[in-house]
Design a protein around this motif. Structure first.
Motif, PDB file in Angstrom:
ATOM      1  N   ARG A 112      44.870  35.574  44.357  1.00 38.64           N
ATOM      2  CA  ARG A 112      45.004  34.052  44.557  1.00 38.64           C
ATOM      3  C   ARG A 112      43.964  33.318  43.910  1.00 38.64           C
ATOM      4  N   VAL A 113      44.125  31.987  43.334  1.00 39.83           N
ATOM      5  CA  VAL A 113      43.113  31.469  42.352  1.00 39.83           C
ATOM      6  C   VAL A 113      42.514  30.360  43.160  1.00 39.83           C
ATOM      7  N   PHE A 114      41.157  30.159  43.318  1.00 43.10           N
ATOM      8  CA  PHE A 114      40.485  29.029  43.893  1.00 43.10           C
ATOM      9  C   PHE A 114      39.761  28.450  42.519  1.00 43.10           C
ATOM     10  N   VAL A 115      39.843  27.258  42.208  1.00 48.41           N
ATOM     11  CA  VAL A 115      38.958  26.495  41.131  1.00 48.41           C
ATOM     12  C   VAL A 115      38.214  25.896  41.648  1.00 48.41           C
ATOM     13  N   ALA A 116      36.673  26.100  41.535  1.00 49.44           N
ATOM     14  CA  ALA A 116      35.655  25.575  41.915  1.00 49.44           C
ATOM     15  C   ALA A 116      34.982  24.803  40.841  1.00 49.44           C
ATOM     16  N   CYS A 117      34.063  24.031  40.955  1.00 49.29           N
ATOM     17  CA  CYS A 117      33.192  23.369  40.013  1.00 49.29           C
ATOM     18  C   CYS A 117      32.316  24.311  39.492  1.00 49.29           C
ATOM     19  N   SER A 118      31.709  23.790  38.113  1.00 52.35           N
ATOM     20  CA  SER A 118      30.475  24.440  37.545  1.00 52.35           C
ATOM     21  C   SER A 118      29.347  24.319  38.301  1.00 52.35           C
ATOM     22  N   THR A 119      28.638  25.396  38.462  1.00 52.86           N
ATOM     23  CA  THR A 119      27.315  25.306  39.065  1.00 52.86           C
ATOM     24  C   THR A 119      25.979  25.008  38.102  1.00 52.86           C
ATOM     25  N   SER A 120      26.377  24.749  36.887  1.00 54.90           N
ATOM     26  CA  SER A 120      25.103  24.815  35.904  1.00 54.90           C
ATOM     27  C   SER A 120      24.596  23.518  36.310  1.00 54.90           C
ATOM     28  N   GLY A 121      23.168  23.480  35.849  1.00 52.63           N
ATOM     29  CA  GLY A 121      22.223  22.389  36.163  1.00 52.63           C
ATOM     30  C   GLY A 121      22.867  21.245  35.150  1.00 52.63           C
ATOM     31  N   LEU A 122      23.221  21.384  34.183  1.00 52.01           N
ATOM     32  CA  LEU A 122      23.819  20.425  33.221  1.00 52.01           C
ATOM     33  C   LEU A 122      24.930  19.909  33.482  1.00 52.01           C
ATOM     34  N   ALA A 123      25.677  20.285  34.558  1.00 50.91           N
ATOM     35  CA  ALA A 123      27.039  19.600  34.884  1.00 50.91           C
ATOM     36  C   ALA A 123      26.771  18.592  36.078  1.00 50.91           C
ATOM     37  N   ALA A 124      26.672  17.326  35.696  1.00 47.64           N
ATOM     38  CA  ALA A 124      26.331  16.492  36.543  1.00 47.64           C
ATOM     39  C   ALA A 124      27.519  15.358  36.898  1.00 47.64           C
ATOM     40  N   THR A 125      28.800  15.856  36.612  1.00 43.65           N
ATOM     41  CA  THR A 125      29.945  14.939  36.940  1.00 43.65           C
ATOM     42  C   THR A 125      30.164  14.802  38.528  1.00 43.65           C
ATOM     43  N   LEU A 126      30.052  15.871  39.132  1.00 37.46           N
ATOM     44  CA  LEU A 126      29.968  16.021  40.796  1.00 37.46           C
ATOM     45  C   LEU A 126      28.754  15.718  41.251  1.00 37.46           C
ATOM     46  N   LYS A 127      28.602  15.066  42.401  1.00 36.99           N
ATOM     47  CA  LYS A 127      27.328  15.000  43.408  1.00 36.99           C
ATOM     48  C   LYS A 127      27.073  16.289  43.991  1.00 36.99           C
ATOM     49  N   PRO A 128      25.820  16.510  44.343  1.00 35.08           N
ATOM     50  CA  PRO A 128      25.649  17.932  44.998  1.00 35.08           C
ATOM     51  C   PRO A 128      26.289  17.987  46.399  1.00 35.08           C
ATOM     52  N   ARG A 129      26.747  16.929  46.996  1.00 33.65           N
ATOM     53  CA  ARG A 129      27.470  16.940  48.315  1.00 33.65           C
ATOM     54  C   ARG A 129      28.908  17.303  47.881  1.00 33.65           C
ATOM     55  N   GLU A 130      29.495  16.692  46.999  1.00 33.97           N
ATOM     56  CA  GLU A 130      30.812  17.108  46.448  1.00 33.97           C
ATOM     57  C   GLU A 130      30.913  18.546  46.053  1.00 33.97           C
ATOM     58  N   LYS A 131      29.856  19.178  45.613  1.00 29.43           N
ATOM     59  CA  LYS A 131      29.722  20.345  45.159  1.00 29.43           C
ATOM     60  C   LYS A 131      29.974  21.291  46.248  1.00 29.43           C
ATOM     61  N   GLU A 132      29.237  20.998  47.232  1.00 31.04           N
ATOM     62  CA  GLU A 132      28.880  21.705  48.625  1.00 31.04           C
ATOM     63  C   GLU A 132      30.355  21.642  49.444  1.00 31.04           C
ATOM     64  N   GLU A 133      31.109  20.598  49.231  1.00 26.02           N
ATOM     65  CA  GLU A 133      32.410  20.638  50.006  1.00 26.02           C
ATOM     66  C   GLU A 133      33.266  21.529  49.232  1.00 26.02           C
ATOM     67  N   ILE A 134      33.399  21.539  48.008  1.00 28.23           N
ATOM     68  CA  ILE A 134      34.304  22.515  47.383  1.00 28.23           C
ATOM     69  C   ILE A 134      33.844  23.753  47.624  1.00 28.23           C
TER      70      ILE A 134
END
Length: 326
Positions: A257-279
């Motif tokens: 199965r495939v789960f797509v998560a956001c990038s964890t790089s410090g340069l990736a600022a498209t999503l807020k920290p709270r949104e990354k934690e939800e994903i």
């Protein structure tokens, strides 16, 4: 009492009657040339030799160089748009990757993992240290801990221990290290999709976590022959038709199965920290559940026909176990 008060009364009686005749006459205080002649000559003030030397110098004190214009001043003819505030200045372009071969990062992988993480490619610090997600601004290890994917906060130096400790694996779609992901071309990323699929067929993890939108865009581009549309992309679990590493015929396997998560790089600022934690939190709930089920299967089904892990169906993900994104 009258004897003591009578002299006071007489003194007040002798006072003149108040009039405006005694007002201040300003004309008497005006400076006149005659007064200047009668004033004594004053001795001139002594000046410091250091001050005399500096004033006699050909270069005046505190005079800015005419060749260096002030950054805060502009000529009246200069348009206002030509001056930019420090906060609006363009950021300098990142330096390119140093020439020459850089150390490659080995995979941390084993058969029948619960989850295999697929990153983009190693950065310079990761390559030099030999450990995944080593840059201090990268959120990977912290998100794994906060989501429950790892029961404790792990250090990058523990990356090789993930398969044996928590049934987790690490790999990348592009092995070549670079300073940042912008140095990778679409062609290079697309070429890594076939290698990734073969790696998943070989080790057969239950699920694959794509760590970054651009990685999934490459997988989609190779599979569908076109770019993914905006309305087709979503974070989280993907449809079963997108499972990776399927094996048909002899040794048939339905894939991971495939789960797509956001990038964890410090340069990736498209999503807020709270949104990354939800994903990552959604993925963490499933990982915690599968890890608990595996432990129960080991205790109850030891020695059954379910394989090395003692449980039937290990290595497959049931649709009911995965929370679909609406």
């Amino acid at each position: 009492m009258s004897e003591t008060s009578s002299p006071q009364k007489e003194a007040t009686d002798n006072l003149p009657t108040p009039t405006f005749a005694g007002r201040l006459k300003l004309s008497e205080f005006i400076f006149t040339p005659e007064q200047k002649k009668s004033m004594p000559l004053q001795q001139p003030l002594r000046k410091s030799p250091r001050l005399l030397a500096s004033t006699s110098s050909s270069t005046p004190l505190l005079q800015p160089s005419p060749s260096i214009p002030s950054p805060l001043k502009r000529s009246p003819s200069e348009p206002p748009s030509s001056i930019s505030s420090p906060s609006k200045r363009k950021r300098p372009k990142p330096l390119p990757t140093p020439p020459g071969p850089l150390p490659l990062l080995p995979d941390a992988i084993a058969p029948n993992l619960i989850l295999l993480f697929v990153g983009l490619n190693p950065g310079l610090l990761t390559s030099s240290t030999g450990h995944a997600y080593a840059h201090p601004t990268n959120l990977f290890w912290r998100l794994l801990h906060s989501s429950g994917i790892t029961p404790r906060l792990c250090a990058p130096q523990e990356d090789r221990l993930l398969p044996s400790l928590f049934s987790l694996g690490l790999t990348n779609i592009v092995p070549r290290p670079t300073r940042n992901g912008a140095e990778l071309s679409k062609k290079e990323m697309d070429a890594g999709v076939a290698v990734l699929e073969e790696k998943i067929r070989e080790f057969k993890p239950e699920a694959v976590c794509i760590v970054g939108k651009s990685i999934w865009e490459s997988v989609w581009r190779v599979r569908h022959g076109r770019g993914i549309k905006k309305e087709e992309f979503r974070y989280g679990w993907q449809e079963r038709g997108e499972d990776m590493g399927k094996v048909e015929g002899l040794g048939e396997w339905n894939g991971a199965r495939v789960f797509v998560a956001c990038s964890t790089s410090g340069l990736a600022a498209t999503l807020k920290p709270r949104e990354k934690e939800e994903i990552f939190g959604e993925l963490g709930e499933w990982v915690v559940k599968r890890r608990r089920e595996r432990e129960e299967e080991k205790g109850v089904g030891s020695g059954t026909d379910g394989g090395e892990d003692g449980g039937e169906g290990i290595g497959q993900v049931d649709d009911a176990e995965v929370k679909q994104e609406s």
